[in-house]
Write a protein that holds these residues in place. Sequence first.
Motif, PDB file in Angstrom:
ATOM      1  N   ALA A 133      10.366   9.252   0.762  1.00  0.00           N
ATOM      2  CA  ALA A 133      10.599   9.159   2.220  1.00  0.00           C
ATOM      3  C   ALA A 133      10.323   7.859   2.942  1.00  0.00           C
ATOM      4  O   ALA A 133      11.378   7.547   3.798  1.00  0.00           O
ATOM      5  N   SER A 134       9.559   7.007   2.251  1.00  0.00           N
ATOM      6  CA  SER A 134       9.203   5.912   2.804  1.00  0.00           C
ATOM      7  C   SER A 134      10.256   4.859   2.603  1.00  0.00           C
ATOM      8  O   SER A 134       9.984   3.609   3.426  1.00  0.00           O
ATOM      9  N   GLY A 135      11.346   4.937   1.664  1.00  0.00           N
ATOM     10  CA  GLY A 135      12.187   4.279   1.211  1.00  0.00           C
ATOM     11  C   GLY A 135      12.059   3.331   0.109  1.00  0.00           C
ATOM     12  O   GLY A 135      12.656   2.531  -0.531  1.00  0.00           O
ATOM     13  N   ILE A 136      10.681   3.583  -0.570  1.00  0.00           N
ATOM     14  CA  ILE A 136      10.521   3.139  -1.833  1.00  0.00           C
ATOM     15  C   ILE A 136      11.329   3.918  -2.808  1.00  0.00           C
ATOM     16  O   ILE A 136      11.387   5.037  -2.821  1.00  0.00           O
ATOM     17  N   VAL A 137      11.618   3.010  -3.859  1.00  0.00           N
ATOM     18  CA  VAL A 137      12.443   3.758  -4.951  1.00  0.00           C
ATOM     19  C   VAL A 137      11.825   3.477  -6.160  1.00  0.00           C
ATOM     20  O   VAL A 137      11.352   2.299  -6.462  1.00  0.00           O
ATOM     21  N   PHE A 195       8.259   0.205  -8.597  1.00  0.00           N
ATOM     22  CA  PHE A 195       8.335   0.736  -7.090  1.00  0.00           C
ATOM     23  C   PHE A 195       8.849  -0.159  -6.074  1.00  0.00           C
ATOM     24  O   PHE A 195       7.807  -0.847  -5.713  1.00  0.00           O
ATOM     25  N   LEU A 196      10.101  -0.143  -5.902  1.00  0.00           N
ATOM     26  CA  LEU A 196      10.423  -1.191  -5.054  1.00  0.00           C
ATOM     27  C   LEU A 196      10.382  -0.643  -3.590  1.00  0.00           C
ATOM     28  O   LEU A 196      10.731   0.273  -3.553  1.00  0.00           O
ATOM     29  N   THR A 197       9.685  -1.655  -3.017  1.00  0.00           N
ATOM     30  CA  THR A 197       9.298  -1.583  -1.617  1.00  0.00           C
ATOM     31  C   THR A 197      10.149  -2.230  -0.747  1.00  0.00           C
ATOM     32  O   THR A 197      10.793  -3.259  -0.975  1.00  0.00           O
ATOM     33  N   PRO A 198      10.846  -1.707   0.260  1.00  0.00           N
ATOM     34  CA  PRO A 198      11.835  -2.103   1.206  1.00  0.00           C
ATOM     35  C   PRO A 198      11.406  -3.096   2.093  1.00  0.00           C
ATOM     36  O   PRO A 198      11.043  -3.071   3.368  1.00  0.00           O
ATOM     37  N   ALA A 209       0.669  -1.220  -0.028  1.00  0.00           N
ATOM     38  CA  ALA A 209       0.060   0.016  -0.152  1.00  0.00           C
ATOM     39  C   ALA A 209       0.955   1.082  -0.193  1.00  0.00           C
ATOM     40  O   ALA A 209       1.860   1.421   0.909  1.00  0.00           O
ATOM     41  N   PRO A 210       0.843   2.092  -0.916  1.00  0.00           N
ATOM     42  CA  PRO A 210       1.387   3.303  -0.942  1.00  0.00           C
ATOM     43  C   PRO A 210       1.026   4.494  -0.356  1.00  0.00           C
ATOM     44  O   PRO A 210      -0.084   4.364   0.244  1.00  0.00           O
ATOM     45  N   ASP A 211       2.097   5.126   0.378  1.00  0.00           N
ATOM     46  CA  ASP A 211       1.748   6.410   1.087  1.00  0.00           C
ATOM     47  C   ASP A 211       1.256   7.371   0.184  1.00  0.00           C
ATOM     48  O   ASP A 211       1.230   7.088  -1.180  1.00  0.00           O
ATOM     49  N   ALA A 223      -7.926  12.774  -0.848  1.00  0.00           N
ATOM     50  CA  ALA A 223      -7.902  13.484  -2.187  1.00  0.00           C
ATOM     51  C   ALA A 223      -7.179  12.696  -3.223  1.00  0.00           C
ATOM     52  O   ALA A 223      -7.422  12.493  -4.367  1.00  0.00           O
ATOM     53  N   VAL A 224      -5.927  11.901  -2.705  1.00  0.00           N
ATOM     54  CA  VAL A 224      -5.155  11.339  -3.543  1.00  0.00           C
ATOM     55  C   VAL A 224      -5.716   9.859  -4.162  1.00  0.00           C
ATOM     56  O   VAL A 224      -5.711   9.674  -5.391  1.00  0.00           O
ATOM     57  N   MET A 225      -6.779   9.664  -3.085  1.00  0.00           N
ATOM     58  CA  MET A 225      -7.594   7.899  -3.461  1.00  0.00           C
ATOM     59  C   MET A 225      -8.558   8.625  -4.808  1.00  0.00           C
ATOM     60  O   MET A 225      -8.760   8.091  -5.758  1.00  0.00           O
TER      61      MET A 225
END
Length: 186
Positions: free
Chosen positions: A174-178, A144-147, A27-29, A70-72
């Motif tokens: 910022a979440s560490g996702i690349v 979107f590489l998730t840590p 789940a993305p921030d 709003a993003v959703m």
Amino acid sequence: MGRLNYTGIVSLDGYINDAAGNFDWAAPDEEVHAFINDLERSAGTYLYGRRMYEVMKFWQTVPEQPDESAVMIDFAEVWRAAEKIVFSTSLEAVDTPRTRIERTFDPYAVARLKADQERDLSIGGATLAATAIAAGLVDEFHLFLTPVIVGGGTPFFPDGVKAGLRLEDERRFASGIVYLRYTSQV
């Protein structure tokens, strides 16, 4: 001519879900979700397998849900505005507007569809994407590489297919996702 893009939120070990089929870790921030929304604005058509369509049709009702961010709502509007083609031999009917079923994935028909489109196409579902990758139809890969390491599940890339890719863009969140964007070198 439209490009065919394959986008996914992927564990560090290359899976889109874990061995039990869960993807709650993906789940993305809000920051990542807003970035994905901007990427998806270029898509005029989504190509889905049945399972991915069943997951994604959730977006048809998001604006009706109380207290959605709003993003959703933004992503729901992007999704609802696009055409959707579901490749399935078992799905009897679709229940979202701007959606049709195709019984077989014909690489030549998809190549013609790309050639005829002014906007991009987005392919979703690892099984369907594997067929498109093997046919050399995917122009861009957005990862979107998730840590997180999940140890198994459904791989983002299919086994047995080789392709040369060129890194075009990258971004760290910022979440560490690349985020990594590659173009196909076919």
